[in-house]
Design a protein around this motif. Structure first.
Motif, PDB file in Angstrom:
ATOM      1  N   ASP A 489      75.448  84.051  94.914  1.00 25.64           N
ATOM      2  CA  ASP A 489      75.558  84.615  93.447  1.00 25.64           C
ATOM      3  C   ASP A 489      74.580  83.687  92.881  1.00 25.64           C
ATOM      4  O   ASP A 489      74.728  82.618  92.450  1.00 25.64           O
ATOM      5  N   PHE A 490      73.233  84.372  92.696  1.00 27.29           N
ATOM      6  CA  PHE A 490      72.007  83.666  92.030  1.00 27.29           C
ATOM      7  C   PHE A 490      72.092  84.155  90.379  1.00 27.29           C
ATOM      8  O   PHE A 490      71.288  83.740  89.601  1.00 27.29           O
ATOM      9  N   GLY A 491      73.098  85.082  90.459  1.00 27.53           N
ATOM     10  CA  GLY A 491      72.813  85.780  88.785  1.00 27.53           C
ATOM     11  C   GLY A 491      72.146  86.932  89.117  1.00 27.53           C
ATOM     12  O   GLY A 491      71.767  87.694  89.751  1.00 27.53           O
ATOM     13  N   ALA A 492      72.151  87.616  87.753  1.00 35.10           N
ATOM     14  CA  ALA A 492      71.336  88.983  87.655  1.00 35.10           C
ATOM     15  C   ALA A 492      70.125  89.068  87.751  1.00 35.10           C
ATOM     16  O   ALA A 492      69.294  87.797  87.749  1.00 35.10           O
ATOM     17  N   GLY A 493      69.475  90.042  88.816  1.00 35.19           N
ATOM     18  CA  GLY A 493      68.180  90.043  88.886  1.00 35.19           C
ATOM     19  C   GLY A 493      67.681  89.233  90.304  1.00 35.19           C
ATOM     20  O   GLY A 493      66.467  89.587  90.810  1.00 35.19           O
ATOM     21  N   ILE A 494      68.667  88.764  90.916  1.00 31.16           N
ATOM     22  CA  ILE A 494      68.460  87.837  92.184  1.00 31.16           C
ATOM     23  C   ILE A 494      69.233  88.315  93.370  1.00 31.16           C
ATOM     24  O   ILE A 494      70.652  88.249  92.986  1.00 31.16           O
TER      25      ILE A 494
END
Length: 578
Positions: A489-494
């Motif tokens: 989980d790299f966060g939103a958009g990744i």
């Protein structure tokens, strides 16, 4: 405070004629120290109990405070490797006699355990787990590496003449991370500084390249240029000649800036057993599991920071500019020969990098020496070997290390009436979570392990970059306590997709992943969390990935590397992650 400054404000000097590059490295450096600070505040919630969070270590970018004499404390320790004294004084007294034991301890500190063992046919082992007095298992004396045993944030290399007499000793306290950032900004500057520091025009740029198993330079995807080898031929070992060797920056696995910050943060947690707070320096290390007992540095740093929290009820951060700084030697410990003819010992000492006094406007106590050299002034009619150090002829560089100290500093702020964190000793958690150890291009990982670069700061400290709107393949993630199904989980958009997986044993794993950054992904640093199930808490590690604008990175015809690790490389990983 808007940013962390470079050690001893050195970038101002290194790039004084290149203002654009100066701004670039200063910003990148500040970001790196910021991520080290954030991760150190996080502690270890993945595989340890009672080591998270470390709320009494503050981030000066978030909690502004001006260091002054009344709130800043210097923390100093001896530069000579104390574990050598602790483990081998009695052994050497028995083997070589009391009169020669000290000389042999100094020789070991200069030439290292491998050369010493071979020369004297002696086996140098230490307790495998010194925190467990009931464990009688042993291991070879280390740490590993070309100067691994010089583990007090001070490493040195000795230059000798054809008769074997010392003609120069170089001491360095510079962390390797700064040199990685310099290399990324300007390899030419790094080469120029190597030549200047070593006073050797033989240093070539290609000498500093990281080579792969086929002896080809490893290309860095973000720059299109060869990667940096921190244990190259000119920063390797404890002796120096015109053909190789020398000490430019630190290389021993414990001697990294990230380790220094992490230790400082870990020491802010008070440790108590049966209601009694632990105050002994080595007992604190065993309870908190930071650093190595019997060193001069780790126990002193930890005990001093812990004492400030315990007795003064202040929150702590290491003082900007964060670095390890050599202090001026105790010149009273030297005796000059009659042939010196008016020269003083101070005339034989020169600061190569850093300063004897703080060049900045903010307060920082005492000396800020990054690199120093002992050598006879030009035109003098005496040798270094004629000088006495503590009434003994100068035979070993370590004799000089015996008479000066290394320092960092901590700045405190009032705890605000809060009670300091007080936890039991670190233990094993009920549930172990998957954690990120390293993230970097697999080509860099492969070559780093092939070259036996044996610590994070010697792999690379520069953040891995990808462009928005692209998919970057062949990214290696070394993890612990993960499995094939572990999610990223790299966060939103990744988005991350696993293309290869390898179980490395000892609860360590290698993932090869492709990372896709959507075209509208927010630019900047992306913390990474691993989790095995949706119910796992997502503790993140910072400073591993940055999304940059499309077109920011060079267009290279490079095939992604999906090679898994060989048995030799796996063994090297186990050394790193043990």
């Amino acid at each position: 405070m808007k940013k962390f400054d470079t050690p001893a404000y050195q970038a101002e000097k290194d790039f004084k004629d290149q203002p654009d590059l100066k701004i670039q490295i200063e910003n990148a450096w500040s970001d790196y120290v910021k991520y080290c600070t954030i991760n150190s505040q996080m502690g270890n919630p993945w595989s340890s109990s009672y080591d998270h969070p470390r709320s009494w270590y503050y981030n000066p970018l978030v909690t502004p405070v001006t260091p002054i004499k009344n709130n800043t404390v210097p923390i100093q320790w001896g530069a000579f490797p104390n574990r050598i004294n602790h483990y081998f004084t009695d052994l050497f007294t028995q083997k070589f006699g009391k009169a020669d034991a000290t000389d042999k301890l100094h020789e070991l500190a200069d030439i290292g355990p491998d050369a010493f063992s071979k020369k004297y046919d002696i086996t140098l082992t230490v307790t495998k787990n010194p925190c467990d007095p009931n464990n009688t298992a042993t291991k070879p004396f280390g740490p590993s590496g070309p100067r691994g045993w010089q583990d007090e944030y001070c490493e040195w290399a000795v230059t000798r003449d054809t008769n074997g007499d010392i003609i120069a000793v170089d001491f360095t306290h510079e962390n390797p991370e700064y040199w990685f950032h310099m290399w990324k900004v300007s390899p030419d500057m790094v080469v120029s500084l190597y030549q200047e520091i070593l006073n050797n025009s033989n240093v070539k740029k290609e000498d500093l390249y990281l080579l792969d198993e086929q002896n080809n330079p490893v290309i860095v995807r973000e720059t299109g240029l060869p990667a940096y080898n921190p244990i190259n031929k000119w920063n390797n070992g404890s002796s120096a000649t015109t053909a190789g060797g020398g000490a430019v920056h630190l290389t021993s696995p414990p001697n990294s800036l990230g380790a220094e910050i992490y230790l400082g943060a870990a020491a802010t947690i008070l440790r108590a057993v049966n209601g009694k707070v632990i105050t002994d320096a080595n007992a604190l290390i065993c309870a908190a599991q930071y650093g190595q007992i019997y060193r001069n540095s780790d126990p002193r740093i930890g005990q001093n920071v812990n004492s400030l929290v315990y007795h003064n009820k202040v929150k702590i951060s290491l003082t900007n500019p964060i670095a390890l700084y050599g202090q001026l030697p105790d010149f009273t410990q030297f005796t000059m020969p009659a042939s010196a003819e008016g020269y003083k010992i101070e005339d034989c000492y020169k600061i190569i990098r850093g300063r004897d006094i703080n060049p900045g406007t903010a307060f920082y106590p005492n000396n800020m020496v990054l690199h120093s050299r002992f050598e006879v002034p030009a035109g003098a009619n005496f040798k270094l070997s004629e000088i006495l150090v503590q009434n003994q002829p100068l035979k070993w560089g370590s004799q000089i290390a015996d008479v000066f100290k290394v320092q960092l500093a901590g700045t405190g702020i009032p705890g605000g009436g809060e009670k300091p964190q007080e936890y039991p000793p670190v233990g094993d958690p009920d549930v172990t979570l998957p954690s990120v150890q390293y993230l970097l291009d697999n080509s860099l990982l492969q070559a780093s392990l092939y070259n036996k670069l044996n610590t994070f700061s010697n792999l690379t400290s520069c953040i891995t970059q990808i462009e928005a709107g692209t998919t970057t393949m062949g990214i290696a993630v070394l993890a612990s306590d993960a499995n094939k199904e572990t999610e990223f989980d790299f966060g939103a958009g990744i988005n991350a997709s696993v293309t290869d997986f390898q179980d490395l044993g000892n609860d360590n794993q290698l993932f090869i992943i492709d990372i896709t950054a959507q075209s509208d992904a927010v630019l900047g640093e992306k913390p990474l969390a691993l989790y095995n199930s949706a119910s796992d808490p997502k503790y993140t590690i910072s400073g591993v990935l940055e999304v940059v604008a499309a077109g920011s990175l060079p267009k290279l015809n490079m095939m992604p590397n999906h090679t898994l690790l060989s048995d030799q490389q796996i063994q090297q990983v186990q050394k790193i992650l043990k």
